[in-house]
Design a protein around this motif. Structure first.
Motif, mmCIF file in Angstrom:
data_model
loop_
_atom_site.group_PDB
_atom_site.id
_atom_site.type_symbol
_atom_site.label_atom_id
_atom_site.label_comp_id
_atom_site.label_asym_id
_atom_site.label_seq_id
_atom_site.Cartn_x
_atom_site.Cartn_y
_atom_site.Cartn_z
ATOM 1 N N CYS A 192 0.843 -1.198 0.000
ATOM 2 C CA CYS A 192 0.000 0.000 0.000
ATOM 3 C C CYS A 192 0.875 1.244 0.000
ATOM 4 O O CYS A 192 1.846 1.340 0.750
ATOM 5 N N CYS A 195 0.794 3.251 3.595
ATOM 6 C CA CYS A 195 1.402 2.719 4.813
ATOM 7 C C CYS A 195 2.650 1.901 4.488
ATOM 8 O O CYS A 195 3.236 1.296 5.375
ATOM 9 N N CYS A 213 -4.505 1.743 8.576
ATOM 10 C CA CYS A 213 -4.312 2.535 7.361
ATOM 11 C C CYS A 213 -5.655 2.700 6.636
ATOM 12 O O CYS A 213 -6.314 1.715 6.341
ATOM 13 N N CYS A 216 -5.726 1.080 2.749
ATOM 14 C CA CYS A 216 -5.788 -0.363 2.482
ATOM 15 C C CYS A 216 -6.619 -1.086 3.537
ATOM 16 O O CYS A 216 -6.812 -2.297 3.458
HETATM 17 ZN ZN LIG Z 1 -2.123 0.925 3.747
#
Ligand SMILES: [Zn+2]
Ligand SMILES: [Zn+2]
Length: 379
Positions: A192, A195, A213, A216
């Motif tokens: 992602c 993050c 996060c 995601c």
């Molecule tokens: Zn993420």
């Protein structure tokens, strides 16, 4: 920092002023939703888009809390909304706000751009949108319970006798593919971008519960716009309704409520539209119709047939019946939906008919009559 936000003026979409009352907004929404409903505009993409816009606008303006936020944040509403507990933005941020462009510390910039200096304090306290500890979805699914109105057209005969109808409706529903979040894992096994694959974000100041996060949803996987709903979180689903009872005497415009059959568990209202009939006018439970009286019967008195919704009846008309003269036929109007077993009145208006062709004998007799009455006729 620039954000590509597709700003929609919800007031403009609903055609109401900023000062509009909840009632005005609801009325405007109902009118437009009906007008642009996909079932009424089959295959019309622009109507479908308008229908979506109208739904989106009502989703926000129809909710006092969301409306207040929209009024306050204006064109940043979407970004705000997607981070908020209600998910009112419907997953828009994946497409409209470039989260991916922020570095690890970028989230703070993002928040302060949204909320100014207040991001850390009280303002953040109200947000808890990403509260699923499992982190399976990246935000609260849209799940907006929405009442849906659907027009059903019936004939006057059907309204008279009552009927049952089966339909296939297109009703907005939560997207099954993404659970309403508007985003799915890209399946590319890429970390992602927000993050960096950890599934957690730092420095969120309580905005994202458990530091999950928001992009995601904690999976650490790169996400993409849901291909099923294109990020809306909502898809139009076909729903088959069978043998829906429409009672005898149903008035034009009557709404029939089907609990739980609307969008995301909202109610479905069937709005009965009774088609105009070439032969009958309806006024409440009463009906008006014309019937033909031959000139001889009109002059001498006698019987004339009247077509009613209960079949042909014979009416006795008195001597000297005039065109437009109205006869009251009790119990032959529409059934009274409020008072079972009773019906309105059928008012039958006489239309005196004159033969278009005459036999020689008829002509002779009529000429004789005209002489007696001193009527000025062609010789
Ligand atoms: Zn993420
Ligand atoms: Zn989806």
């Amino acid at each position: 920092m620039s954000m590509a936000i597709d700003y929609k003026d919800y007031y403009k979409i609903l055609g109401v002023p900023k000062t509009a009352t909840d009632k005005d907004i609801k009325a405007a929404y109902r009118k437009l939703a009906r007008q642009h409903h996909p079932d009424v505009n089959a295959g019309d993409k622009s109507a479908e888009d308008k229908f979506k816009d109208v739904g989106e606008a009502y989703d926000v303006l129809g909710d006092a809390d969301k409306r207040a936020k929209y009024d306050q944040f204006g064109d940043q509403w979407k970004a705000y909304g997607s981070g908020g507990p209600t998910g009112g933005g419907g997953g828009a941020y994946q497409g409209d706000v470039n989260f991916g462009g922020f570095g690890a510390g970028g989230i703070d910039d993002f928040l302060s751009s949204l909320f100014g200096g207040a991001a850390g304090g009280g303002a953040a306290g109200g947000f808890g949108g990403f509260s699923q500890p499992s982190g399976r979805t990246r935000q609260t699914p849209r799940q907006v319970r929405e009442d849906v109105e659907y027009p059903v057209e019936i004939s006057l005969e059907e309204a008279f006798a009552g009927t049952t109808k089966s339909f296939t409706l297109s009703v907005p529903d939560t997207c099954g593919r993404c659970g309403g979040s508007g985003a799915v894992s890209s399946g590319k096994n890429k970390p992602c971008s927000m993050c960096a694959g950890t599934g957690k974000v730092k420095g969120n100041r309580g905005l994202f519960a458990n530091n999950v996060c928001p992009q995601c949803g904690g999976t650490g996987q790169e996400v993409e716009v849901c291909p099923e709903c294109h990020g809306d979180g909502t898809v139009i689903k076909k729903r088959r309704l069978t043998d829906i009872k429409i009672p005898a005497g149903v008035p034009d415009g009557q709404r029939i409520r089907l609990a739980g059959q609307g969008a995301n568990g909202g109610d479905l209202y069937l709005k009965v539209i009774v088609r105009a009939h070439p032969q009958y006018e309806r006024q409440g439970i009463d009906l008006y119709t014309d019937f033909v009286v031959p000139y001889t019967v009109a002059a001498l008195g006698g019987e004339a047939p009247v077509e009613t919704l209960s079949g042909r009846k014979v009416l006795n008309v008195p001597a000297g019946t005039q065109t437009g003269q109205t006869f009251r036929m009790g119990g032959l109007g529409m059934p009274d939906i409020k008072k079972k077993g009773t019906s309105g009145v059928l008012f039958a208006r006489a239309k005196i008919s004159v033969p278009k062709e005459l036999s020689v004998r008829e002509r002779d007799l009529l000429t004789e009559l005209a002489k007696i009455r001193k009527d000025s006729v062609k010789a």
